[in-house]
Design a protein around this motif. Structure first.
Motif, PDB file in Angstrom:
ATOM      1  N   ASP A 159      23.816 -41.939  77.159  1.00 18.84           N
ATOM      2  CA  ASP A 159      23.842 -42.430  75.780  1.00 18.84           C
ATOM      3  C   ASP A 159      22.474 -42.954  75.374  1.00 18.84           C
ATOM      4  O   ASP A 159      21.978 -42.673  74.282  1.00 18.84           O
ATOM      5  N   ALA A 160      21.877 -43.711  76.298  1.00 17.65           N
ATOM      6  CA  ALA A 160      20.579 -44.300  76.002  1.00 17.65           C
ATOM      7  C   ALA A 160      19.531 -43.212  75.810  1.00 17.65           C
ATOM      8  O   ALA A 160      18.643 -43.316  74.966  1.00 17.65           O
ATOM      9  N   LEU A 161      19.676 -42.173  76.582  1.00 19.12           N
ATOM     10  CA  LEU A 161      18.734 -41.057  76.481  1.00 19.12           C
ATOM     11  C   LEU A 161      18.743 -40.483  75.063  1.00 19.12           C
ATOM     12  O   LEU A 161      17.702 -40.233  74.462  1.00 19.12           O
ATOM     13  N   LYS A 162      19.945 -40.327  74.532  1.00 15.87           N
ATOM     14  CA  LYS A 162      20.066 -39.800  73.167  1.00 15.87           C
ATOM     15  C   LYS A 162      19.463 -40.770  72.159  1.00 15.87           C
ATOM     16  O   LYS A 162      18.771 -40.371  71.225  1.00 15.87           O
ATOM     17  N   ILE A 163      19.735 -42.056  72.410  1.00 17.49           N
ATOM     18  CA  ILE A 163      19.219 -43.065  71.479  1.00 17.49           C
ATOM     19  C   ILE A 163      17.692 -43.059  71.478  1.00 17.49           C
ATOM     20  O   ILE A 163      17.047 -43.083  70.436  1.00 17.49           O
ATOM     21  N   VAL A 164      17.139 -42.994  72.684  1.00 16.42           N
ATOM     22  CA  VAL A 164      15.684 -42.972  72.799  1.00 16.42           C
ATOM     23  C   VAL A 164      15.119 -41.723  72.128  1.00 16.42           C
ATOM     24  O   VAL A 164      14.138 -41.780  71.379  1.00 16.42           O
ATOM     25  N   ALA A 165      15.776 -40.596  72.377  1.00 17.84           N
ATOM     26  CA  ALA A 165      15.317 -39.350  71.761  1.00 17.84           C
ATOM     27  C   ALA A 165      15.382 -39.459  70.238  1.00 17.84           C
ATOM     28  O   ALA A 165      14.445 -39.042  69.540  1.00 17.84           O
ATOM     29  N   ASP A 166      16.453 -40.056  69.744  1.00 19.97           N
ATOM     30  CA  ASP A 166      16.561 -40.256  68.293  1.00 19.97           C
ATOM     31  C   ASP A 166      15.407 -41.107  67.785  1.00 19.97           C
ATOM     32  O   ASP A 166      14.840 -40.838  66.729  1.00 19.97           O
ATOM     33  N   GLY A 167      15.092 -42.148  68.587  1.00 21.64           N
ATOM     34  CA  GLY A 167      13.987 -43.028  68.215  1.00 21.64           C
ATOM     35  C   GLY A 167      12.677 -42.258  68.108  1.00 21.64           C
ATOM     36  O   GLY A 167      11.896 -42.448  67.176  1.00 21.64           O
ATOM     37  N   VAL A 168      12.452 -41.367  69.059  1.00 24.85           N
ATOM     38  CA  VAL A 168      11.218 -40.573  69.042  1.00 24.85           C
ATOM     39  C   VAL A 168      11.251 -39.583  67.880  1.00 24.85           C
ATOM     40  O   VAL A 168      10.282 -39.451  67.121  1.00 24.85           O
ATOM     41  N   ASN A 169      12.391 -38.934  67.712  1.00 21.14           N
ATOM     42  CA  ASN A 169      12.491 -37.944  66.637  1.00 21.14           C
ATOM     43  C   ASN A 169      12.351 -38.579  65.263  1.00 21.14           C
ATOM     44  O   ASN A 169      11.837 -37.962  64.336  1.00 21.14           O
ATOM     45  N   ALA A 170      12.805 -39.838  65.159  1.00 19.07           N
ATOM     46  CA  ALA A 170      12.695 -40.531  63.878  1.00 19.07           C
ATOM     47  C   ALA A 170      11.231 -40.717  63.490  1.00 19.07           C
ATOM     48  O   ALA A 170      10.889 -40.797  62.314  1.00 19.07           O
TER      49      ALA A 170
END
Ligand SMILES: Nc1ncnc2c1ncn2[C@@H]1O[C@H](COP(=O)(O)OP(=O)(O)OP(=O)(O)O)[C@@H](O)[C@H]1O
Ligand SMILES: [Mg+2]
Lengths: 446, 250
Positions: free
Chosen positions: B179-190
């Motif tokens: 889950d955190a991986l997705k959140i972090v990826a979202d953070g980067v993609n944002a």
């Protein structure tokens, strides 16, 4: 002892004793002077003075300020500036002493509840002679100290705070000791504080100056009756060049609570002794200290806690931050006497060395004669954390500010031990030396 | 945005980077992979300015400027952000004040006034909820007692608050749950935008499913031995680094 300084003090003492004073006081001072002559100026061969070479500073020819003619050229503006610098909060009671003598002009007293006496010792000697005698006579292990004896030899003025039973003092009492003038002045303030049963008070002592190489030799004697509470703060901001020697003796009775907050920033040589005698059960004693010598300053912090009775607690936290060629000494004695079962004593001292040339000597000294006790002590010495410095800088924080933040973080728990917001704010601004980003750090409590 | 030319860097004892060439244009995401000890973190720290490493040859241009001549804090203020592989603990400094000090230092560098308290608080709140972090962590000392995953999220929080131009994420995915991986990826993609660039250092193809890179590089023995598109990551996952190491030695 070398003849000259003995003669100087001898001469001063003789002249001093000619002033009109009650017979008991003349006699007490004489005993003090005799003890001073007998004990002599301590040398580095004495264990308690191994790291602190006091002789060169004590041997300067000091003039006793209370004898000096008032031809002093210090202007009112200069005094005003110092008083302002010292002021923490206009709401506090403020007693100002200039070169050891009470100054009504600069002091500020608010209304007091019935029975509370906050006065200068000079007055109290006339108005409350028997109380003064009792408090002066309480045992604070003054007998074997040269400087305590010297102070006694010149007892003249200081603060006198006597709080009767059952009073919670609504305002802190701020004692401001200023040394000014172009003479090498010496002052020997003697402060007496008694807090009655179930009473509570906050006292702050500030020392600062604006003169040539002066000498402050202060004693504060504290008596806490049953269930009394006192927060005692000391802000040592003497001018560099000055010699500051001080002894605080605390006598605690059953269920009393004493908290000391010692902050040392100034003077060329500052030696502070703090002795607490826990003479009752269920007593709590907290000694927090922060000393920050830089340049060629030497700061010598000595504490002694005597656990005389069972079921008492003492906590001690001393931190040193040393820069340049500064020297620090921490000596923490804890005596747990035979009767003092169930004692809980914790001591911790930590030093942060900001330069390769700074030195600290720490000596915890626990002597335990009871068997059912919990005593711990720990000491650490370290440098600023380079990784943390890099981390802060890599987030955009300039190197100088990053250092200040880490120093502040190190000192923070000692500062946060202070209950009075005005004192805390003062300390925080000293630590961050007015950096404009300080609001980011200070924001958490506003 | 970033041009690294023939970069050699060493510690007192050993040469770690032996001639790195890398170009990252604005708007791009590059992934750097490679075996343990190959020099990935060293490269990241040389970009951030850590002075444990001495650059003996080569240069780095950042937005056309000589990066190696800049102080660490100037690089950060100019938009470089390194998410650490091993975030540092700072006892006695709360996360919140750390963030405010960092933001205001950067603003000051650009001649901007300090951020208003209310503005800061709402920005922080927004980012905390996006990263699924509890607000109570803000009053704790920086990274002190944080779990491995919490530290990594905290790095991303800092990134989100500071809005860098060039982010270097050093194994931010290690130690993170899915889950955190997705959140972090979202953070980067944002943060993905035509003006920004990102370098992600990772060992796992999995992260690259979420943060799709424009280019993938393999660092081995202090050199970039292979560059390609995202399919290179899949190939590596399949074959391992063995065959590449020979390339590095040649
Ligand atoms: N400050 C240092 N002092 C001594 N050796 C160092 C230092 N920094 C890195 N090294 C060495 O340089 C080599 C490269 O280290 P680096 O941390 O850059 O590897 P990495 O590619 O990030 O590895 P990993 O995948 O394990 O994180 C290693 O052998 C490491 O031990
Ligand atoms: Mg690494």
């Amino acid at each position: 002892m070398i003849a000259t300084e003995n003669e100087t003090y001898q001469e001063q003492h003789a002249t001093f004793q000619l002033q009109f004073s009650p017979a008991w006081l003349v006699e007490l001072r004489q005993r003090g002077f005799d003890a001073f002559t007998r004990l002599g100026i301590p040398t580095k061969t004495l264990e308690d003075w191994r790291f602190t070479n006091i002789a060169p500073l004590v041997r300067r020819p000091y003039a006793l300020a209370s004898l000096a003619h008032s031809d002093d050229e210090t202007t009112n503006d200069e005094i005003k500036a110092l008083v302002q610098q010292a002021t923490l909060d206009e709401e506090f009671h403020r007693l100002v002493f200039i070169n050891g003598r009470y100054s009504d002009e600069w002091s500020l007293m608010h209304d007091l509840s019935v029975g509370v006496v906050i006065d200068n010792l000079g007055n109290a000697i006339c108005d409350h002679p028997s109380d003064v005698q009792t408090l002066l006579a309480s045992d604070h292990k003054l007998d074997d100290s040269t400087f305590a004896a010297l102070n006694t030899a010149f007892i003249n003025d200081g603060a006198f705070i006597d709080i009767p039973d059952g009073v919670v003092l609504d305002r802190p009492v701020h004692l401001v000791f200023l040394s000014i003038g172009s003479n090498h002045t010496v002052s020997h303030p003697r402060n007496l504080i008694r807090v009655g049963k179930h009473s509570k008070a906050h006292v702050i002592e500030s020392y600062l100056g604006h003169g040539d190489a002066y000498f402050t030799n202060a004693i504060t004697q504290v008596t806490l009756e049953e269930s009394a509470e006192l927060d005692h703060h000391k802000l040592q901001h003497e001018q560099v060049g000055a010699l500051h020697i001080a002894l605080t003796g605390v006598d605690q009775r059953t269920s009393s609570r004493f908290r000391s907050h010692y902050f040392s920033f100034g003077a060329s040589l500052a030696r502070n002794e703090l002795n607490c005698v826990l003479d009752g059960e269920q007593i709590e004693t907290t000694l927090n200290g922060l000393y920050m010598p830089k340049g060629d300053q030497l700061m010598d912090c000595r504490t002694r806690i005597d656990h005389a009775k069972p079921h008492c607690k003492s906590y001690e936290l001393y931190k040193g931050i040393l820069d340049d060629r500064a020297k620090g000494v921490f000596n923490g004695k804890i005596f747990v006497h035979q009767d003092a079962q169930k004692t809980d004593a914790k001591q911790s001292n930590q030093a942060l060395l900001l330069s390769d040339d700074a030195v600290v000597n720490t000596k915890p000294q626990l002597e335990i004669y009871a068997d059912d006790v919990r005593c711990t002590h720990g000491a650490t010495i370290g440098a600023l954390d380079e990784d943390a410095l890099y981390y802060l800088r890599s987030r955009g924080v300039p190197a100088e500010l990053a250092r200040k933040i880490l120093i502040f973080a190190f000192a923070n728990d000692v500062v946060q031990g202070v209950e009075l917001p005005a004192v805390r704010r003062h300390l925080e601004s000293v630590l961050l030396s007015g950096h404009e980003l300080s609001e980011d750090i200070l924001s958490r409590r506003t | 945005m970033l041009e690294i030319k023939n970069l050699h860097a060493r510690t007192l004892d050993i040469e770690i980077l032996r001639g790195i060439n890398l170009q990252v244009a604005a708007g791009e995401v590059h992934a750097i992979m490679g075996p343990n000890g190959s020099g990935k973190s060293t490269l990241a720290h040389v970009i951030a300015g850590r002075d444990d490493y001495e650059v003996t040859q080569g240069e780095i241009l950042y937005c056309g400027q000589d990066l190696l001549g800049m102080e660490i804090e100037t690089r950060a203020a100019e938009g470089i952000f390194l998410a650490y592989q091993y975030p540092v603990e700072i006892p006695g400094v709360s996360n919140k004040e750390f963030l405010r000090i960092a933001m205001n230092s950067i603003r000051k560098h650009h001649g901007q006034p300090s951020i208003k308290r209310t503005e800061f608080v709402s920005l922080l709140k927004e980012n905390l909820s996006r990263l699924g972090m509890d607000k109570s962590m803000m009053d704790r000392s920086v990274n002190e007692g944080f779990s491995g995953g919490e530290k990594k999220r905290n790095e991303i929080l800092q990134m989100a608050m500071l809005q860098p131009k060039l982010a270097v994420l050093d194994e931010t995915d290690s130690g993170l749950d899915i889950d955190a991986l997705k959140i972090v990826a979202d953070g980067v993609n944002a943060l993905r935008s035509p003006e920004r660039a990102t370098i992600v250092v990772t060992h796992y193809q999995r992260l690259l499913d979420y943060i799709v890179p424009d280019k993938v590089h393999v660092l081995a023995g202090g050199k970039i031995v292979r560059s390609g598109d995202k399919s290179l990551a899949l190939e590596l996952e399949d074959k391992g680094y063995g065959f590449l190491q020979e390339l590095a030695l040649s």
